[in-house]
Enzyme design. Structure first.
Site, mmCIF file in Angstrom:
data_model
loop_
_atom_site.group_PDB
_atom_site.id
_atom_site.type_symbol
_atom_site.label_atom_id
_atom_site.label_comp_id
_atom_site.label_asym_id
_atom_site.label_seq_id
_atom_site.Cartn_x
_atom_site.Cartn_y
_atom_site.Cartn_z
ATOM 1 N N CYS A 171 99.044 2.270 14.064
ATOM 2 C CA CYS A 171 99.268 0.898 13.600
ATOM 3 C C CYS A 171 100.780 0.643 13.487
ATOM 4 C CB CYS A 171 98.581 0.674 12.256
ATOM 5 S SG CYS A 171 96.897 1.301 12.236
ATOM 6 N N CYS A 196 87.263 -0.368 -5.431
ATOM 7 C CA CYS A 196 87.423 -0.710 -4.015
ATOM 8 C C CYS A 196 88.036 0.502 -3.322
ATOM 9 C CB CYS A 196 88.326 -1.934 -3.844
ATOM 10 S SG CYS A 196 88.535 -2.403 -2.106
ATOM 11 N N CYS A 248 102.667 0.355 10.025
ATOM 12 C CA CYS A 248 102.353 1.222 8.889
ATOM 13 C C CYS A 248 103.287 2.421 8.741
ATOM 14 C CB CYS A 248 100.914 1.700 8.999
ATOM 15 S SG CYS A 248 100.395 2.632 7.551
ATOM 16 N N ARG A 261 93.505 -13.154 -1.500
ATOM 17 C CA ARG A 261 94.528 -12.365 -2.215
ATOM 18 C C ARG A 261 95.892 -12.470 -1.560
ATOM 19 N NH1 ARG A 261 92.463 -7.238 -2.262
ATOM 20 N NH2 ARG A 261 91.008 -8.063 -3.780
ATOM 21 N N CYS A 300 98.752 9.939 9.001
ATOM 22 C CA CYS A 300 97.592 9.310 9.634
ATOM 23 C C CYS A 300 97.741 9.336 11.160
ATOM 24 C CB CYS A 300 97.445 7.867 9.143
ATOM 25 S SG CYS A 300 95.983 7.063 9.837
ATOM 26 N N CYS A 319 91.875 -0.395 -6.477
ATOM 27 C CA CYS A 319 91.708 -0.260 -5.031
ATOM 28 C C CYS A 319 92.383 1.027 -4.567
ATOM 29 C CB CYS A 319 92.371 -1.429 -4.305
ATOM 30 S SG CYS A 319 91.883 -3.037 -4.947
ATOM 31 N N CYS A 340 85.864 -6.590 1.631
ATOM 32 C CA CYS A 340 87.235 -7.082 1.486
ATOM 33 C C CYS A 340 87.863 -6.941 2.865
ATOM 34 C CB CYS A 340 87.980 -6.235 0.451
ATOM 35 S SG CYS A 340 89.754 -6.580 0.367
HETATM 36 N N1 SAM Z 1 93.761 3.661 6.754
HETATM 37 C C1 SAM Z 1 92.964 2.606 6.320
HETATM 38 C C2 SAM Z 1 92.896 1.454 7.273
HETATM 39 O O1 SAM Z 1 93.847 1.216 8.001
HETATM 40 O O2 SAM Z 1 91.879 0.769 7.281
HETATM 41 C C3 SAM Z 1 93.346 2.091 4.948
HETATM 42 C C4 SAM Z 1 94.768 1.915 4.530
HETATM 43 S S1 SAM Z 1 95.727 0.717 5.395
HETATM 44 C C5 SAM Z 1 97.344 1.043 4.800
HETATM 45 C C6 SAM Z 1 95.231 -0.840 4.696
HETATM 46 C C7 SAM Z 1 95.891 -2.094 5.169
HETATM 47 O O3 SAM Z 1 97.207 -2.173 4.653
HETATM 48 C C8 SAM Z 1 96.083 -2.332 6.654
HETATM 49 O O4 SAM Z 1 94.929 -2.757 7.301
HETATM 50 C C9 SAM Z 1 97.136 -3.416 6.652
HETATM 51 O O5 SAM Z 1 96.537 -4.693 6.607
HETATM 52 C C10 SAM Z 1 97.905 -3.184 5.357
HETATM 53 N N2 SAM Z 1 99.279 -2.749 5.608
HETATM 54 C C11 SAM Z 1 99.687 -1.520 6.006
HETATM 55 N N3 SAM Z 1 101.023 -1.483 6.158
HETATM 56 C C12 SAM Z 1 101.487 -2.727 5.861
HETATM 57 C C13 SAM Z 1 102.785 -3.325 5.847
HETATM 58 N N4 SAM Z 1 103.876 -2.644 6.190
HETATM 59 N N5 SAM Z 1 102.882 -4.617 5.466
HETATM 60 C C14 SAM Z 1 101.780 -5.329 5.140
HETATM 61 N N6 SAM Z 1 100.528 -4.809 5.145
HETATM 62 C C15 SAM Z 1 100.374 -3.539 5.500
HETATM 63 FE FE1 SF4 Z 2 96.488 4.908 9.242
HETATM 64 FE FE2 SF4 Z 2 98.234 3.156 8.282
HETATM 65 FE FE3 SF4 Z 2 96.724 2.505 10.362
HETATM 66 FE FE4 SF4 Z 2 95.576 2.770 7.925
HETATM 67 S S1 SF4 Z 2 97.098 1.238 8.531
HETATM 68 S S2 SF4 Z 2 94.833 3.560 9.873
HETATM 69 S S3 SF4 Z 2 96.872 4.414 7.077
HETATM 70 S S4 SF4 Z 2 98.297 4.125 10.315
#
Ligand code: SAM
Ligand code: SF4
Ligand code: DTB
Length: 331
Positions: free
Chosen positions: A68, A139, A71, A277, A64, A108, A199
């Protein structure tokens, strides 16, 4: 036995005009008082012995472009997660069938995209239709959407779209620099306008302050309409991500369990009708802490062994937990 039917007492009005000060005062309550109030609101709106079961599948993992800091799937992280292509429809449906057979109510599906490309949409639409035809709620979480993409998903019959605001507006830019909090709100508006249920929640334990947690709950509770589902994730610290490494170096920055429960309670009190949740992070959470979250109004979980890339509590642990607590899957 006492009845557990909701609506036994007059349900307080749904408010979207919460002030930050009011929410800060909730967080400041003595813990037992806060949880007592949250439990009362929970019982007035939901069956307190029922928990919704949702299952996650990563339909497109890793690679990606977003940064973030939490992530594992960001190209900016050194987490060892391999990038994959979008799964084919048949494989997604097989996974959905397993989730349904294990008792899950909602499927989801997450993609590690900044946003879906228009050329991805036909496959996504086919997946939504297929999963829905199996009798599961659908979802998706695919990143930012244009209004037109939201309409296509609505047309396909998508029930929910997950798009987290993740933290307070102020903390957001410390965790993510490749998009803004406003971008998130814009996609949420597109989803609402398209008629898809929302959500949206976030992550607790990223090193944010109490004031950021107040701002996070405030931002959700003052949306024009509350999200139908509010996932509250505890950060899963992943090695090779900015925030995972930061927490490994400064263990004192880790979220305190009681503070996590306070956040769940504040979400329940301010958004009485939403499903709250208890999301990522349950794998390393004691049963007692999860029990406090359920008491404070959490009424939904992710089931199964894996979240998107990180481990989850697993069905055996959850069956044992539900047995101990006398909870049952939502019907
Ligand atoms: N890429 C899309 C986005 O960011 O909207 C969808 C997938 S993203 C992984 C969905 C959510 O997963 C993020 O907004 C975050 O809240 C959660 N998330 C990701 N990594 C995480 C982590 N290490 N611990 C807890 N929540 C996490
Ligand atoms: Fe990409 Fe992870 Fe950020 Fe979702 S949370 S936009 S998968 S880097
Ligand atoms: C949400 O709030 N939590 C889920 C779902 N929405 C997509 C994702 C949690 C991801 C946990 C980290 C991982 O599995 O990589």
């Amino acid at each position: 036995m006492a009845s557990l039917e909701p609506q036994e007492r007059a349900a307080p009005a749904i408010r979207t005009d919460w002030t930050r000060e009011e929410i800060a005062s909730l967080f400041d309550l003595p813990f037992t008082e806060l949880v007592f109030r949250a439990a009362g609101i929970h019982r007035a709106h939901h069956r307190p012995d029922e928990v919704q079961l949702c299952t996650l599948l990563s339909i497109k993992t890793g690679g990606c472009p977003e940064d973030c800091g939490y992530c594992s799937q960001s190209v900016h992280a050194d987490s060892g997660v391999e990038a994959t292509k979008l799964m084919d429809v048949r494989a997604v449906l097989q996974s959905a069938a397993r989730a349904r057979d294990a008792g899950s109510q909602r499927f989801c599906m997450g993609a590690a995209w900044r946003n879906p490309k228009d050329r991805d949409m036909p496959a996504i639409v086919e997946i939504v239709k297929g999963v829905r035809a199996m009798g599961l709620e659908t979802c998706m979480t695919l990143g930012m959407l244009t209004r037109d993409q939201a309409d296509q998903l609505a047309e396909a019959g998508l029930d929910y779209y997950n798009h987290n605001i993740d933290s307070s507006p102020e903390y957001y830019e410390r965790a993510i620099t490749t998009r803004s909090f406003e971008d998130r709100l814009e996609t949420l508006a597109h989803v609402r306008e398209a008629g898809i249920a929302v959500c949206s929640g976030g992550i607790v334990g990223m090193g944010e302050t109490r004031d950021d947690r107040v701002g996070f709950v405030h931002a959700l509770a003052t949306l024009p309409r509350h999200p139908e589902s509010v996932p509250v994730n505890a950060l899963v610290p992943v090695k090779g991500t900015v925030l995972g490494d930061m927490l490994a170096d400064t263990p004192l920055a880790q979220i305190d369990d009681i503070e996590f429960v306070r956040t769940v309670a504040a979400a329940r009190i301010t958004m009485p009708e939403s499903m709250v949740r208890l999301s990522a992070g349950r794998e390393s959470m004691a049963d007692t802490v999860q029990a406090l979250c359920f008491l404070a109004g959490a009424n939904s979980i992710f089931t199964g062994d894996t979240l998107l890339t990180a481990p989850n509590a697993g069905d055996d642990a959850d069956t044992a937990l539900f047995g101990k607590l006398g909870l049952k899957p939502q019907t």
